[in-house]
Structures are given as structure tokens and as C-alpha cells.
Design a protein around this motif. Structure first.
Motif, PDB file in Angstrom:
ATOM      1  N   LEU A  12       0.825  -1.207   0.000  1.00 53.59           N
ATOM      2  CA  LEU A  12       0.000   0.000   0.000  1.00 53.59           C
ATOM      3  C   LEU A  12       0.861   1.261   0.000  1.00 53.59           C
ATOM      4  O   LEU A  12       0.511   2.270  -0.616  1.00 53.59           O
ATOM      5  CB  LEU A  12      -0.920  -0.004   1.222  1.00 53.59           C
ATOM      6  CG  LEU A  12      -2.152  -0.905   1.127  1.00 53.59           C
ATOM      7  CD1 LEU A  12      -2.749  -1.158   2.506  1.00 53.59           C
ATOM      8  CD2 LEU A  12      -3.196  -0.279   0.205  1.00 53.59           C
ATOM      9  N   HIS A  15       2.116   3.027  -3.519  1.00 47.95           N
ATOM     10  CA  HIS A  15       1.256   3.735  -4.471  1.00 47.95           C
ATOM     11  C   HIS A  15       1.631   5.207  -4.538  1.00 47.95           C
ATOM     12  O   HIS A  15       1.876   5.852  -3.521  1.00 47.95           O
ATOM     13  CB  HIS A  15      -0.221   3.600  -4.063  1.00 47.95           C
ATOM     14  CG  HIS A  15      -0.775   2.232  -4.266  1.00 47.95           C
ATOM     15  ND1 HIS A  15      -1.462   1.863  -5.397  1.00 47.95           N
ATOM     16  CD2 HIS A  15      -0.730   1.119  -3.480  1.00 47.95           C
ATOM     17  CE1 HIS A  15      -1.843   0.603  -5.291  1.00 47.95           C
ATOM     18  NE2 HIS A  15      -1.401   0.125  -4.133  1.00 47.95           N
ATOM     19  N   ASP A  17       0.877   9.202  -5.213  1.00 50.22           N
ATOM     20  CA  ASP A  17      -0.255  10.112  -5.059  1.00 50.22           C
ATOM     21  C   ASP A  17      -0.708  10.618  -6.425  1.00 50.22           C
ATOM     22  O   ASP A  17       0.114  10.947  -7.287  1.00 50.22           O
ATOM     23  CB  ASP A  17       0.141  11.296  -4.181  1.00 50.22           C
ATOM     24  CG  ASP A  17       0.457  10.872  -2.755  1.00 50.22           C
ATOM     25  OD1 ASP A  17       0.050   9.762  -2.367  1.00 50.22           O
ATOM     26  OD2 ASP A  17       1.114  11.653  -2.045  1.00 50.22           O
ATOM     27  N   LEU A  54      -9.078   6.989  -3.371  1.00 48.49           N
ATOM     28  CA  LEU A  54      -9.116   5.547  -3.584  1.00 48.49           C
ATOM     29  C   LEU A  54      -9.101   5.229  -5.077  1.00 48.49           C
ATOM     30  O   LEU A  54      -9.733   5.913  -5.885  1.00 48.49           O
ATOM     31  CB  LEU A  54     -10.374   4.942  -2.958  1.00 48.49           C
ATOM     32  CG  LEU A  54     -10.445   4.881  -1.434  1.00 48.49           C
ATOM     33  CD1 LEU A  54     -11.769   4.272  -0.999  1.00 48.49           C
ATOM     34  CD2 LEU A  54      -9.274   4.071  -0.857  1.00 48.49           C
ATOM     35  N   LEU A  58      -5.581   0.560  -5.222  1.00 45.54           N
ATOM     36  CA  LEU A  58      -5.538   0.718  -3.763  1.00 45.54           C
ATOM     37  C   LEU A  58      -6.546  -0.202  -3.087  1.00 45.54           C
ATOM     38  O   LEU A  58      -6.244  -0.860  -2.087  1.00 45.54           O
ATOM     39  CB  LEU A  58      -5.823   2.163  -3.382  1.00 45.54           C
ATOM     40  CG  LEU A  58      -4.636   3.128  -3.341  1.00 45.54           C
ATOM     41  CD1 LEU A  58      -5.125   4.567  -3.247  1.00 45.54           C
ATOM     42  CD2 LEU A  58      -3.719   2.807  -2.169  1.00 45.54           C
ATOM     43  N   PHE A  62      -5.905  -2.994  -0.336  1.00 43.52           N
ATOM     44  CA  PHE A  62      -6.580  -2.974   0.965  1.00 43.52           C
ATOM     45  C   PHE A  62      -7.332  -4.282   1.214  1.00 43.52           C
ATOM     46  O   PHE A  62      -7.410  -4.757   2.352  1.00 43.52           O
ATOM     47  CB  PHE A  62      -7.533  -1.776   1.061  1.00 43.52           C
ATOM     48  CG  PHE A  62      -6.898  -0.534   1.615  1.00 43.52           C
ATOM     49  CD1 PHE A  62      -6.411  -0.512   2.918  1.00 43.52           C
ATOM     50  CD2 PHE A  62      -6.785   0.615   0.849  1.00 43.52           C
ATOM     51  CE1 PHE A  62      -5.821   0.632   3.445  1.00 43.52           C
ATOM     52  CE2 PHE A  62      -6.198   1.772   1.364  1.00 43.52           C
ATOM     53  CZ  PHE A  62      -5.715   1.778   2.669  1.00 43.52           C
ATOM     54  N   PHE A 301     -11.261   1.546   4.331  1.00 46.30           N
ATOM     55  CA  PHE A 301     -10.138   1.675   3.383  1.00 46.30           C
ATOM     56  C   PHE A 301      -9.780   3.150   3.202  1.00 46.30           C
ATOM     57  O   PHE A 301      -8.597   3.525   3.231  1.00 46.30           O
ATOM     58  CB  PHE A 301     -10.502   1.070   2.023  1.00 46.30           C
ATOM     59  CG  PHE A 301     -10.657  -0.418   2.002  1.00 46.30           C
ATOM     60  CD1 PHE A 301     -10.212  -1.212   3.054  1.00 46.30           C
ATOM     61  CD2 PHE A 301     -11.239  -1.044   0.903  1.00 46.30           C
ATOM     62  CE1 PHE A 301     -10.351  -2.597   3.009  1.00 46.30           C
ATOM     63  CE2 PHE A 301     -11.380  -2.426   0.858  1.00 46.30           C
ATOM     64  CZ  PHE A 301     -10.945  -3.201   1.913  1.00 46.30           C
ATOM     65  N   TYR A 305      -6.329   4.931   4.388  1.00 47.19           N
ATOM     66  CA  TYR A 305      -5.497   5.567   3.369  1.00 47.19           C
ATOM     67  C   TYR A 305      -5.033   6.934   3.860  1.00 47.19           C
ATOM     68  O   TYR A 305      -3.842   7.284   3.764  1.00 47.19           O
ATOM     69  CB  TYR A 305      -6.261   5.710   2.053  1.00 47.19           C
ATOM     70  CG  TYR A 305      -5.518   6.555   1.034  1.00 47.19           C
ATOM     71  CD1 TYR A 305      -4.467   6.019   0.297  1.00 47.19           C
ATOM     72  CD2 TYR A 305      -5.834   7.897   0.854  1.00 47.19           C
ATOM     73  CE1 TYR A 305      -3.764   6.800  -0.615  1.00 47.19           C
ATOM     74  CE2 TYR A 305      -5.137   8.687  -0.053  1.00 47.19           C
ATOM     75  CZ  TYR A 305      -4.101   8.134  -0.778  1.00 47.19           C
ATOM     76  OH  TYR A 305      -3.396   8.908  -1.652  1.00 47.19           O
ATOM     77  N   TYR A 306      -5.958   7.713   4.407  1.00 52.46           N
ATOM     78  CA  TYR A 306      -5.587   9.065   4.819  1.00 52.46           C
ATOM     79  C   TYR A 306      -4.823   9.087   6.138  1.00 52.46           C
ATOM     80  O   TYR A 306      -3.871   9.860   6.286  1.00 52.46           O
ATOM     81  CB  TYR A 306      -6.834   9.951   4.882  1.00 52.46           C
ATOM     82  CG  TYR A 306      -7.373  10.237   3.507  1.00 52.46           C
ATOM     83  CD1 TYR A 306      -6.637  11.002   2.601  1.00 52.46           C
ATOM     84  CD2 TYR A 306      -8.575   9.690   3.079  1.00 52.46           C
ATOM     85  CE1 TYR A 306      -7.085  11.235   1.315  1.00 52.46           C
ATOM     86  CE2 TYR A 306      -9.038   9.919   1.788  1.00 52.46           C
ATOM     87  CZ  TYR A 306      -8.286  10.684   0.915  1.00 52.46           C
ATOM     88  OH  TYR A 306      -8.734  10.909  -0.366  1.00 52.46           O
ATOM     89  N   LEU A 309      -1.412   6.381   5.290  1.00 49.94           N
ATOM     90  CA  LEU A 309      -0.569   6.609   4.113  1.00 49.94           C
ATOM     91  C   LEU A 309      -0.373   8.082   3.788  1.00 49.94           C
ATOM     92  O   LEU A 309       0.614   8.435   3.145  1.00 49.94           O
ATOM     93  CB  LEU A 309      -1.165   5.891   2.896  1.00 49.94           C
ATOM     94  CG  LEU A 309      -1.389   4.382   3.074  1.00 49.94           C
ATOM     95  CD1 LEU A 309      -1.967   3.777   1.800  1.00 49.94           C
ATOM     96  CD2 LEU A 309      -0.085   3.677   3.437  1.00 49.94           C
ATOM     97  N   ARG A 310      -1.286   8.941   4.218  1.00 45.15           N
ATOM     98  CA  ARG A 310      -1.144  10.375   3.936  1.00 45.15           C
ATOM     99  C   ARG A 310      -0.896  11.191   5.199  1.00 45.15           C
ATOM    100  O   ARG A 310      -0.769  12.415   5.125  1.00 45.15           O
ATOM    101  CB  ARG A 310      -2.406  10.890   3.216  1.00 45.15           C
ATOM    102  CG  ARG A 310      -2.657  10.276   1.848  1.00 45.15           C
ATOM    103  CD  ARG A 310      -1.638  10.693   0.797  1.00 45.15           C
ATOM    104  NE  ARG A 310      -1.744  12.084   0.458  1.00 45.15           N
ATOM    105  CZ  ARG A 310      -2.491  12.568  -0.534  1.00 45.15           C
ATOM    106  NH1 ARG A 310      -3.223  11.752  -1.278  1.00 45.15           N
ATOM    107  NH2 ARG A 310      -2.510  13.858  -0.804  1.00 45.15           N
TER     108      ARG A 310
END
Length: 505
Positions: A12, A15, A17, A54, A58, A62, A301, A305-306, A309-310
Motif C-alpha cells: 500500500l 502507491h 499520489d 481511492l 488501492l 486494501f 479503506f 489511506y488518509y 498513508l497520507r
């Protein structure tokens, strides 16, 4: 963490952006892929994740994480009434209250709800004399859920005027007293253990208020909502006015149990039952839907992600409906008390952040308060917008039209942004949002929204490998307060000075 889970997280993290506008440009069917509808009998709810980052890739990764995390097995255990709270060796059977779960638990829950229905209807028919007001006393999950549901659904002609009091600050209780006639008021005391100090102190003061205002038998005006009936009897409540619920129902998941008594009393059993039915529709979907189609899992998911991963530390929720004014407050406890953990379910340190800080407000008020930061601030904040196609008022339709236009415009503006040579007037855009759009905001829709977020919270926890059903973090401050009350303890210099200044030592 297992090797498979580590590998999934690593994948994951690879990936790149991509901007939201680029994602729409690259896939003409993005809206169709990233949105879905949940049917609720006569109406339904649309969930639109197309303005999040998403992607198909992704989501596939997930899903690999969900498989590596044992999502299917944990979901099975949840609905089978098996242990999903390992630190306390408990099941979490709130869905059984909605008719979905282990058969014996569903039968037990149905019997307890039938007992509540009979009492509610007896009160409506005058069995306890004239009842115009209810003061519901609880805290945490024993208050936030009832307060939300009463505020959301009790705005028309109320059967009983309900006041929810949670704060130990006497001003809150006095405000309820001022709005009620003691001669026509019932007191509901909601506490799982029937020992919670804030709740029981407020309950004592409520009984004193009744006595001081001419009520001959104050204890006879009390309804107890608890998982510890023995303690309620000992406190003085008649057995016929105790509404129990199961020990396997956690406080912040207890609205569906006898903790929902003020909702049923205030709006009537028909709407309370509709709320249960709306939640049950989500239960069945979450239990049965494959990962690719599972709406609470899809929301998890996006959440992870936020947050993972962010690096987003907060998540904002804005209800463009005055009836959901208390929804952000409700979600704060549900999400942060459940998933605000730093250890895994196995008792090991978590690798990475867990629950973001949940916050929010009501549109359009929030647009004139906090949206400056959301549009032009330096922090990326994923946002949920919640709205209803049908209005909740009978005024000029212009009110609701303007409300919805603002809601949809904010999501579009956050995504698109606007370039300007004057940087003070530039909007970077590429800021994510999810839209949850109800056909109509009724009791079934409220039940579905709450259950959706319950399962979203559970799905997040499974993917992070944590236990969402304990809450030991709330205990330390309580124990410190008890030490202060007992005396003989010393604290840091700052606390000692504050205690002295307030006359508490």
C-alpha cells in the motif's frame, strides 16, 4: 504483525499520489465504481467515495490487507457472539439487539426489548399518571446516543419532552429542572454498572428535587436502565421499573438496548422500532457482503489511506441537516474511544497511527467558521458530508435547496480548487471528501447511519489489528479523581496548587 500484514502495508505504501481531477479524467466510470447505494425499504442512502483518492489498485491492496488481517473470521466472530474483546474476554452483541446475531442472543434481546415496549406503552397510556417530561441521566454511551436520537427524531410533536443530562456540572441538571414540572416528570437513570459517580450523583440530586417539590414517592418516578439490576434494586428502584440489557453490549453501542428508552418514550415505539430496522439492514449488509461490495469496509479503506498513508491526523464530519447537529459528538466517542489505542489486540505496540481525531459541525454554519482551514490551510483533512434529499422542515423549499447546493458545492470546490496569481486568493484543491446522501432522514435512516459507523469503526480496528471494544484509557483520570476525594495523596506541584486554590485540599 504477521508477515502477510506487513507485506500488505508495504504494498500500500508504494502507491503514488494522484490528484482527484486526474483520477476522474482517467476513468469515465469512476463515479459508478466508487459509489454505492444501501436500500432501506422505502428509501435508501447513497455513499459516494469518488472524491477520495481511492483507486481500483488501492482497493485491491486494501482487500489483501483485510484478508491478511483475518477480516472474514473477525466478522464471523462478531455476529456469532464469540469473543472479539480479548482483554475483557467478551463478545460484542449490539447487533443482536437489532435481530442480527447469535440466535440465543437475539431471542434474549427481543425479550428485553419487549419488556421495554410494554413499559413504554403503559406509561403512554397513563399507568404512572400524567407524564409530560423525562430527565434521562447518564454519561458517555449512556447519554450520547439517546441525546442524538432524541434531538434528531423528536423535533415534531413529542409524546414526552425528553432532557438528557450527562455533565456532573450542576448547571446542566438545573437547566433540565427549570424546563420540567416535577409532578409530571420521570427520571431515567442509565448506567451499565449503576455505580458511575457522575450519573449516580446526578440521580441523587434529581430525587432530592422531586422530594423538595412535593412528589410523595420520588423513587417511584425512576426507571433504571442497566446491566446490573441488583445494584438498581439496592439503590431503591422497583424491580418492575428496571430495564436490563446484556453485559455483552458496550456502552457506546448501547443505544439499541434499554438505553434507548428515552427515544422510545419520546417518539414512540414505532419509530424506535424503525431505527432498529434501519440498523439491522446495515448489519445484514456488513455480515453478508463480499469485501469488494462492503460499504463499511470501503469506508475503512478510505480512513486508513488518509491516516496511515497520507499522515492525516483528523477526520471531519459535516452534517448538512440540523437534525444531525449532535452526530459529530456521537462519532467522537464511537471512533476515538474505540480505536484510540496504542497497542494491538495481542498487547504489542501498534506500528503506525490509529484513530484520527474526529471533529465536525453543521453546514452551513461551519462554512463560516472552519472551512477556511479546510480549503486553504496547510493540513489535509478528509471530510464526510451527510445530507438528506428530502427536507426536514415545512418552510419555503428555498431553504433546503440552498442547503443542498452549499453541501455539494463544498465538495466540488475542495476537489477542484482555484488557481490565482494572488496566493492569498488561491485554492490548491485536490482535497478529499465523501458524500453520504439519504433519500429522507427518518428513524430508519438514522439507525442505518449509526450502524454503518459502528461497523466502519470495527473494520478499521480489524485492519489495524487493535481491539475496539475496551476503553481502559478513560480509567486513569477517574482513579486520580477518587484519590483526590479520598485525600492523603500527593501530586505534582501544579496539581497541588490548583487543588489548594479551589479549596479541595
Amino acid at each position: 504483525m504477521s508477515e502477510a500484514r506487513e507485506a500488505a502495508w508495504k504494498s500500500l505504501g508504494l502507491h503514488e499520489d494522484t490528484t482527484l481531477e486526474a483520477l476522474f479524467a482517467a476513468d469515465p466510470d469512476r463515479l459508478g465504481k466508487m459509489s454505492a447505494r444501501l436500500e432501506l425499504g422505502e428509501g435508501g442512502i447513497l455513499f459516494d467515495w469518488s472524491k477520495t483518492h481511492l483507486t481500483d489498485a488501492l482497493i485491491a491492496d486494501f482487500q489483501e490487507l483485510a484478508e491478511a488481517s483475518g477480516f472474514d473470521e473477525m466478522r464471523r466472530k462478531l455476529f456469532a457472539g464469540e469473543v472479539v474483546n480479548p482483554t475483557e474476554n467478551r463478545a460484542a452483541e449490539h447487533s443482536a439487539l437489532r435481530g442480527v446475531g447469535k440466535e440465543s442472543s437475539v431471542e434474549e434481546a427481543a425479550a428485553l426489548l419487549e419488556r421495554m415496549r410494554l413499559l413504554v406503552e403503559a406509561i403512554h397510556e397513563g399507568a404512572l399518571g400524567e407524564v409530560k417530561h423525562l430527565i434521562h441521566i447518564g454519561i458517555g454511551g449512556s447519554a450520547l446516543g439517546p441525546a442524538l436520537a432524541v434531538d434528531a427524531l423528536n423535533r415534531d410533536l413529542a409524546l414526552v419532552d425528553v432532557h438528557v443530562v450527562s455533565n456532573i456540572d450542576g448547571c446542566a441538571l438545573e437547566q433540565a429542572f427549570a424546563a420540567c414540572d416535577p409532578a409530571t416528570t420521570l427520571i431515567a437513570v442509565a448506567s451499565k454498572t449503576f455505580t458511575t459517580i457522575e450519573t449516580m450523583t446526578n440521580a441523587d440530586s434529581a430525587l432530592k428535587w422531586l422530594a423538595e417539590n412535593g412528589v410523595d414517592d420520588p423513587s417511584g418516578r425512576v426507571i433504571a436502565l442497566t446491566a446490573n439490576p441488583e445494584a438498581a434494586v439496592k439503590w431503591g428502584v422497583d424491580e418492575t421499573r428496571i430495564l436490563p440489557f446484556a453485559e455483552s453490549v458496550g456502552g457506546r453501542y448501547s443505544l439499541w438496548s434499554s438505553i434507548g428508552f428515552p427515544v422510545a418514550l419520546g417518539i414512540g415505539w414505532e419509530d424506535f422500532s424503525a431505527m432498529l430496522a434501519g440498523a439491522a439492514a446495515v448489519d445484514e449488509h456488513f455480515r453478508d457482503a463480499a469485501m469488494a461490495d462492503n460499504l463499511p469496509l470501503r469506508a475503512a479503506f478510505a480512513d486508513l489511506y488518509y491516516s496511515r498513508l497520507r499522515g492525516c491526523e483528523t477526520r471531519a464530519v459535516f452534517a448538512y441537516d440540523e437534525r444531525l447537529a449532535l452526530f459529530p459528538d456521537y462519532l467522537q466517542q464511537l471512533e476515538m474511544e474505540s480505536n484510540g489505542k496504542s497497542v494491538t489486540a495481542e498487547g504489542k505496540p501498534v506500528k503506525g497511527p490509529t484513530a484520527p481525531i474526529t471533529w465536525g459541525g453543521v453546514g452551513t454554519d461551519a462554512q463560516h467558521a472552519v472551512f477556511q482551514l479546510l480549503h486553504q490551510g496547510t493540513r489535509l483533512v478528509p471530510i464526510d458530508f451527510i445530507a438528506s434529499i428530502a427536507p426536514g422542515d415545512a418552510l419555503d423549499p428555498a431553504h433546503h435547496r440552498i442547503l443542498l447546493m452549499n453541501c455539494f458545492a463544498q465538495g466540488a470546490a475542495l476537489m477542484a480548487g482555484s488557481a490565482n496569481d494572488d496566493l492569498a486568493r488561491a485554492y490548491p484543491g485536490n482535497r478529499p471528501s465523501t458524500t453520504i446522501l439519504c433519500d429522507d432522514f427518518d428513524a430508519a435512516a438514522l439507525g442505518a447511519l449509526i450502524a454503518f459507523h459502528e461497523h466502519r469503526t470495527f473494520a478499521n480496528a480489524v485492519l489495524m489489528g487493535i481491539n475496539p471494544f475496551d476503553q481502559f484509557g478513560v480509567e486513569l483520570g477517574k482513579s486520580m479523581a477518587k484519590k483526590i476525594e479520598k485525600g492523603g495523596e500527593s501530586f505534582d506541584a501544579s496539581t497541588e496548587a490548583l487543588l489548594k486554590l479551589a479549596g479541595l485540599n
